[in-house]
Design a protein around this motif. Structure first.
Motif, PDB file in Angstrom:
ATOM      1  N   ALA A 354      40.492   6.390  83.268  1.00 32.68           N
ATOM      2  CA  ALA A 354      41.218   7.608  81.793  1.00 32.68           C
ATOM      3  C   ALA A 354      42.157   7.497  82.474  1.00 32.68           C
ATOM      4  CB  ALA A 354      40.227   8.383  81.803  1.00 32.68           C
ATOM      5  N   GLY A 355      42.948   7.504  80.618  1.00 32.80           N
ATOM      6  CA  GLY A 355      44.161   7.517  80.956  1.00 32.80           C
ATOM      7  C   GLY A 355      45.312   6.530  81.672  1.00 32.80           C
ATOM      8  N   PRO A 356      47.010   6.785  81.583  1.00 27.47           N
ATOM      9  CA  PRO A 356      47.861   5.780  81.770  1.00 27.47           C
ATOM     10  C   PRO A 356      47.429   5.554  83.433  1.00 27.47           C
ATOM     11  CG  PRO A 356      48.851   8.010  80.930  1.00 27.47           C
ATOM     12  CD  PRO A 356      47.203   8.071  81.191  1.00 27.47           C
ATOM     13  N   GLY A 357      47.268   4.101  83.778  1.00 22.95           N
ATOM     14  CA  GLY A 357      47.402   3.881  85.136  1.00 22.95           C
ATOM     15  C   GLY A 357      48.154   2.557  85.404  1.00 22.95           C
ATOM     16  N   TRP A 358      47.051   1.663  86.341  1.00 23.16           N
ATOM     17  CA  TRP A 358      47.994   0.461  86.139  1.00 23.16           C
ATOM     18  C   TRP A 358      46.800  -0.544  86.881  1.00 23.16           C
ATOM     19  CZ3 TRP A 358      52.524   0.674  89.650  1.00 23.16           C
ATOM     20  CH2 TRP A 358      53.085   2.303  89.949  1.00 23.16           C
ATOM     21  N   ALA A 359      46.838  -1.883  85.975  1.00 24.87           N
ATOM     22  CA  ALA A 359      46.155  -2.775  85.165  1.00 24.87           C
ATOM     23  C   ALA A 359      47.413  -4.239  85.936  1.00 24.87           C
ATOM     24  CB  ALA A 359      45.496  -2.289  84.387  1.00 24.87           C
ATOM     25  N   ILE A 360      45.658  -4.782  86.293  1.00 20.59           N
ATOM     26  CA  ILE A 360      46.542  -6.475  86.094  1.00 20.59           C
ATOM     27  C   ILE A 360      45.436  -6.843  85.468  1.00 20.59           C
ATOM     28  CG2 ILE A 360      46.077  -8.698  87.370  1.00 20.59           C
ATOM     29  CD1 ILE A 360      47.630  -7.492  89.788  1.00 20.59           C
ATOM     30  N   GLY A 361      45.847  -7.685  83.892  1.00 20.65           N
ATOM     31  CA  GLY A 361      45.142  -8.414  83.453  1.00 20.65           C
ATOM     32  C   GLY A 361      44.291  -9.450  83.603  1.00 20.65           C
ATOM     33  N   VAL A 362      43.521 -10.332  83.356  1.00 21.85           N
ATOM     34  CA  VAL A 362      42.745 -11.593  83.447  1.00 21.85           C
ATOM     35  C   VAL A 362      43.013 -11.983  81.285  1.00 21.85           C
ATOM     36  CG1 VAL A 362      41.120 -13.510  84.252  1.00 21.85           C
ATOM     37  CG2 VAL A 362      42.485 -11.353  85.991  1.00 21.85           C
ATOM     38  N   GLN A 363      42.842 -12.738  81.021  1.00 23.33           N
ATOM     39  CA  GLN A 363      42.841 -13.320  80.070  1.00 23.33           C
ATOM     40  C   GLN A 363      42.488 -15.096  80.808  1.00 23.33           C
ATOM     41  OE1 GLN A 363      46.169 -14.527  76.887  1.00 23.33           O
ATOM     42  NE2 GLN A 363      44.234 -15.655  75.821  1.00 23.33           N
ATOM     43  N   ALA A 364      40.875 -15.118  80.033  1.00 24.39           N
ATOM     44  CA  ALA A 364      40.277 -16.114  80.930  1.00 24.39           C
ATOM     45  C   ALA A 364      39.455 -17.053  79.692  1.00 24.39           C
ATOM     46  CB  ALA A 364      39.623 -16.070  81.873  1.00 24.39           C
ATOM     47  N   ASP A 365      38.370 -17.900  79.806  1.00 26.42           N
ATOM     48  CA  ASP A 365      37.433 -18.100  78.825  1.00 26.42           C
ATOM     49  C   ASP A 365      36.513 -17.662  79.751  1.00 26.42           C
ATOM     50  OD1 ASP A 365      35.467 -19.123  78.186  1.00 26.42           O
ATOM     51  OD2 ASP A 365      35.892 -21.408  78.342  1.00 26.42           O
ATOM     52  N   LEU A 366      35.861 -16.190  78.836  1.00 27.98           N
ATOM     53  CA  LEU A 366      34.945 -16.462  79.876  1.00 27.98           C
ATOM     54  C   LEU A 366      33.735 -16.738  79.631  1.00 27.98           C
ATOM     55  CD1 LEU A 366      36.467 -12.908  80.228  1.00 27.98           C
ATOM     56  CD2 LEU A 366      36.278 -14.579  82.448  1.00 27.98           C
ATOM     57  N   SER A 367      33.215 -17.164  77.957  1.00 28.17           N
ATOM     58  CA  SER A 367      31.860 -16.676  77.837  1.00 28.17           C
ATOM     59  C   SER A 367      31.927 -18.846  76.990  1.00 28.17           C
ATOM     60  CB  SER A 367      31.889 -16.358  76.560  1.00 28.17           C
ATOM     61  OG  SER A 367      32.701 -16.451  75.644  1.00 28.17           O
ATOM     62  N   PRO A 395      50.079   3.036  97.177  1.00 21.32           N
ATOM     63  CA  PRO A 395      50.785   4.177  96.469  1.00 21.32           C
ATOM     64  C   PRO A 395      50.498   3.684  95.162  1.00 21.32           C
ATOM     65  CG  PRO A 395      51.660   1.503  97.146  1.00 21.32           C
ATOM     66  CD  PRO A 395      50.344   1.347  97.793  1.00 21.32           C
ATOM     67  N   PHE A 396      49.456   3.167  94.885  1.00 20.25           N
ATOM     68  CA  PHE A 396      48.437   3.652  93.834  1.00 20.25           C
ATOM     69  C   PHE A 396      47.313   2.790  93.399  1.00 20.25           C
ATOM     70  CE2 PHE A 396      51.787  -0.639  93.814  1.00 20.25           C
ATOM     71  CZ  PHE A 396      50.772  -1.342  93.784  1.00 20.25           C
ATOM     72  N   THR A 397      46.840   2.746  92.335  1.00 23.22           N
ATOM     73  CA  THR A 397      45.068   2.541  92.622  1.00 23.22           C
ATOM     74  C   THR A 397      45.449   1.954  91.284  1.00 23.22           C
ATOM     75  OG1 THR A 397      44.199   4.679  93.292  1.00 23.22           O
ATOM     76  CG2 THR A 397      42.865   3.002  92.451  1.00 23.22           C
ATOM     77  N   LEU A 398      44.622   0.561  91.374  1.00 21.93           N
ATOM     78  CA  LEU A 398      44.867  -0.542  90.439  1.00 21.93           C
ATOM     79  C   LEU A 398      43.523  -0.345  89.828  1.00 21.93           C
ATOM     80  CD1 LEU A 398      46.628  -3.427  92.045  1.00 21.93           C
ATOM     81  CD2 LEU A 398      46.708  -2.720  90.143  1.00 21.93           C
ATOM     82  N   HIS A 399      42.775  -1.103  88.417  1.00 20.20           N
ATOM     83  CA  HIS A 399      41.890  -2.036  87.958  1.00 20.20           C
ATOM     84  C   HIS A 399      42.525  -3.326  87.083  1.00 20.20           C
ATOM     85  CE1 HIS A 399      43.389   0.872  84.674  1.00 20.20           C
ATOM     86  NE2 HIS A 399      43.013  -0.414  84.271  1.00 20.20           N
ATOM     87  N   LEU A 400      40.713  -3.629  86.611  1.00 24.50           N
ATOM     88  CA  LEU A 400      41.098  -5.364  86.353  1.00 24.50           C
ATOM     89  C   LEU A 400      40.738  -4.599  85.646  1.00 24.50           C
ATOM     90  CD1 LEU A 400      41.738  -7.804  87.643  1.00 24.50           C
ATOM     91  CD2 LEU A 400      39.588  -8.315  87.628  1.00 24.50           C
ATOM     92  N   THR A 401      41.398  -5.658  83.680  1.00 24.52           N
ATOM     93  CA  THR A 401      41.376  -5.340  82.748  1.00 24.52           C
ATOM     94  C   THR A 401      41.168  -7.358  82.158  1.00 24.52           C
ATOM     95  OG1 THR A 401      42.308  -3.426  81.920  1.00 24.52           O
ATOM     96  CG2 THR A 401      41.633  -5.196  80.001  1.00 24.52           C
ATOM     97  N   THR A 402      40.160  -7.440  81.949  1.00 24.68           N
ATOM     98  CA  THR A 402      39.708  -9.043  81.183  1.00 24.68           C
ATOM     99  C   THR A 402      39.806  -9.055  79.528  1.00 24.68           C
ATOM    100  OG1 THR A 402      37.750  -8.896  80.930  1.00 24.68           O
ATOM    101  CG2 THR A 402      38.130  -9.564  83.251  1.00 24.68           C
ATOM    102  N   SER A 403      40.261  -9.847  78.948  1.00 22.88           N
ATOM    103  CA  SER A 403      39.957  -9.764  77.955  1.00 22.88           C
ATOM    104  C   SER A 403      40.079 -11.335  78.195  1.00 22.88           C
ATOM    105  CB  SER A 403      41.714 -10.173  76.843  1.00 22.88           C
ATOM    106  OG  SER A 403      41.658 -10.138  75.831  1.00 22.88           O
TER     107      SER A 403
END
Length: 716
Positions: A354-367, A395-403
């Protein structure tokens, strides 16, 4: 399309009260404005991110000053500009008429006389543009308006001053494929000059006369190749007017020195130019002109609009609900409001913090149809993120966001917008196909959100700043296929089958294989089947009767399966292009023994084994193709983020990652990553490793790297 002003749009710009939106492009928004005197103007307001670039302001100032010097009734007149404003703007006279592209698209080719009139007026327009020291660089049907008193040449958005220092790098392809000169298509910036505009005008007039671009359509790479190497298609025009056809052939000469100057073209097009009328246009187009003129009499009421302060990277806002898609060199708004809100909250974008963070996005054909490759990339990237988060002292924590774009180009821009509107996302991996990547890039580029592509291998030929391709181009992989065939000593003649259902990739594969094989003095037996061909038996039978000793198929996955079945008893070497690197092909019994050369490495490669074990532990199965590439992509991005944090001690802005990413070097598990900065707007991977896979026992077995250079000539 809803053209009303939106919250966040300004009410006034440079003495213009803004009435409606006319369109949105990669550089900014164009509004219809009205001055205190009642005059209408098209006001282009540049995006805020460009306003922070001093080089851009310098270029903008030069071009605005030069454009004001253009004095011609057939060129839209610049009425004002402010390069020093908080958001630079430029205003031109508003011309209420359809574009030539709209007119021809709706009502077909123009009569020959109308083409001559159009050509004379536009030749005079180019003479005025060149006389002011400008090269337009994007003369195309969409930049020509048909108004009540004649045509108008518009949009100096990518022109540059001839007498100023060139700010556009050599090798950059600028303009619209299909209407570019060969020297532009080849990225030869040193040769770009007034003759390019004449070539483009020849393309425009050929389009107006025949209803089709003279070098066809289709994939960009193929289109640029035809522009450089093929003769224009003027079929039908010579029968109507051989003199006009001859003039256009001169305009379309490959050598710039052989093209006429604009005043010479004006003289060659013998025709009276009606003054102040539309009598030269067919009746249906005249009605279009009249309808557009009438629309200006029903402009919306001028309502108050809210002027927002500086936009912070704080997540979804009403300004952010705009999906955009690529169309040639333009970027057009597709939608917003409730539809975009629904797209943003349809469950395809996921957060783990939750809140401002650090993320790498993945855009792909997932379905969609390519979900195996898309999910593999996402899963590989997720392992890299989880490994990073498990480190002590990170130095920071990452999460992954998909689209999920479902592998559909029409969904790609909205999928990209979801990641752009997520303030946590600092960089994106994707998309997983050529078509979806090309459709998504304008969205990412407008937001200066860096994108690292790992499986899209088409040369996208766009002036994009935020995109880095982490794999070799399709034509490089295809050349390795040819080298592999020659290295293994396959006998000739080699049958090469181009299935047009595979689009650009298929075309490039056959071109390169044909080139390599013939360079070694071996014969090929090339054949082409139209897109949608379901039965390959007749062409395969003919190829076998011609005595082929080896076979190469370039087409989609389902076509590769049909080719394998049709050649089940053929004992020579059999190769397929990258789309066949799919478990469904390997599972086909007739595919046993087939070889596929692709950019994706196999899980059996020595450098990938440790990752493959981690993948099995995490997901309970072996990694699919492209999983290791997703892992490498995430590791490369994480490394660049870490370096920025170490240097600046804070969370970086998205655009701060673009430069370091383009210059990055990284020793990955799939290949070493380093990028050539001299390419046409996109850094090219210098370590162009491709890999060989062969079908055995119903699955692919990794054979090793494909040769990346020509083998020694065989001796007799």
């Amino acid at each position: 399309m809803d053209r009303s002003l939106r919250p966040g749009d300004p009410s006034f710009v440079g003495g213009h009260r803004l009435l409606v939106r006319l369109g949105e492009g990669g550089m900014g928004v164009v509004y219809l404005g009205r001055t205190d005197s009642g005059a209408l103007a098209a006001v282009k307001v540049i995006r805020a991110e460009y306003a922070l670039d001093d080089d851009f302001r310098t270029r903008f100032r030069r071009e605005a000053d030069a454009a004001r010097r253009v004095d011609c009734p057939w060129v839209v007149r610049v009425t004002g500009a402010d390069p020093d404003a908080a958001r630079p703007w430029l205003a031109t006279v508003f011309e209420p008429g359809p574009s030539l592209a709209e007119a021809v698209g709706r009502h077909g080719p123009l009569p020959v006389r109308a083409v001559r009139v159009l050509g004379k007026a536009l030749a005079r327009a180019l003479a005025a543009v060149h006389g002011a020291g400008l090269v337009h660089r994007d003369v195309k049907p969409g930049n020509i308006l048909l108004v009540a008193d004649g045509p108008r040449l518009i949009d100096f958005g990518i022109a540059r001053s001839l007498d100023a220092t060139a700010l556009t790098a050599t090798g950059l392809v600028v303009g619209t494929p299909g209407f570019l000169a060969p020297e532009q298509a080849a990225g030869d910036g040193d040769r770009v000059g007034p003759a390019c505009d004449v070539f483009s005008l020849g393309c425009v007039l050929a389009y107006a006369a025949t209803g089709r671009p003279p070098f066809g359509g289709g994939p960009v790479d193929a289109l640029l190749y035809r522009t450089v190497h093929d003769e224009p298609d003027l079929d039908g025009l010579a029968q109507q007017d051989e003199e006009l056809a001859a003039v256009l052939r001169r305009c379309l000469a490959k050598d710039p020195a052989e093209r006429p100057a604009p005043d010479e073209l004006d003289a060659a097009l013998v025709e009276d130019v009606p003054s102040g009328t539309v009598d030269w246009l067919p009746a249906a187009v005249v009605r279009m002109v009249a309808d557009r003129s009438a629309e200006t009499l029903s402009l919306p009421e001028i309502g108050a609009t809210i002027i927002e302060g500086p936009v912070r990277d704080r997540g979804p806002s009403r300004r952010g609900f705009l999906a955009v898609a690529s169309g040639g060199a333009a970027v057009l708004a597709l939608g917003g409001g409730a539809a975009a809100w629904a797209a943003l909250h349809d469950g395809t974008a996921r957060h783990t913090s939750a809140g401002p963070g650090w993320a790498i996005g993945v855009q792909a054909d997932l379905s969609g149809p390519g979900k195996a490759a898309g999910r593999a990339q996402e899963q590989g990237a997720r392992i890299a993120v989880e490994e990073f988060n498990a480190r002590r002292g990170r130095p920071f924590t990452l999460h992954l966001t998909t689209s999920d774009d479902e592998g559909r180009a029409e969904r790609a821009a909205a999928a990209a917008r979801r990641l752009v509107d997520d303030p946590d996302v600092l960089a994106v991996i994707g998309s997983s196909t050529d078509a979806t990547t090309q459709a998504a890039l304008p969205v990412y580029d407008a937001a200066l959100l860096p994108v690292l592509g790992m499986s899209a291998g088409q040369n996208l030929v766009q002036n994009v700043r935020s995109f880095v391709r982490g794999r070799p181009l399709h034509n490089v992989v295809a050349m390795s296929l040819g080298y592999q065939l020659e290295t293994t000593g396959a006998a000739a003649p080699v049958g090469v089958l181009l299935d047009r259902s595979g689009g650009d990739l298929s075309w490039m594969t056959i071109q390169m294989v044909n080139l390599v094989v013939r360079q070694y003095g071996d014969a090929t037996h090339p054949r082409v089947v139209p897109a949608g061909t379901g039965d390959l038996t007749p062409v395969l039978t003919e190829m076998r009767s011609a005595g082929i000793k080896a076979f190469v198929y370039a087409g989609p996955l389902d076509g590769a399966i049909r080719a394998a079945r049709g050649l089940a008893d053929f004992t020579g070497p059999k190769y397929a292009a990258e789309p066949a690197l799919d478990a469904r092909f390997a599972a086909e019994p007739a595919a046993a023994g087939w070889t596929v050369v692709a950019s994706a490495i196999g899980p059996g490669a020595a450098g990938v084994r440790s990752f493959a074990q981690s993948f099995r532990t995490r997901y309970g199965r072996a990694p699919g193709f492209w999983a290791a590439e997703g892992y490498d992509a995430a590791k490369l991005l994480i490394g660049q983020l870490g370096q920025l944090v170490a240097t600046n001690g804070k969370r970086p802005a998205r655009k701060a990652l673009i430069g370091p990413l383009r210059k990055a070097t990284y020793h990955g598990i799939t290949r070493d990553f380093a990028f050539d900065q001299k390419s046409a707007g996109q850094p090219v991977l210098t370590t162009s490793a491709s890999f060989v896979h062969q079908v055995m026992d119903g699955e692919f077995h990794y054979l090793g790297p494909a040769p990346d250079r020509a083998p020694q000539p065989r001796t007799a």
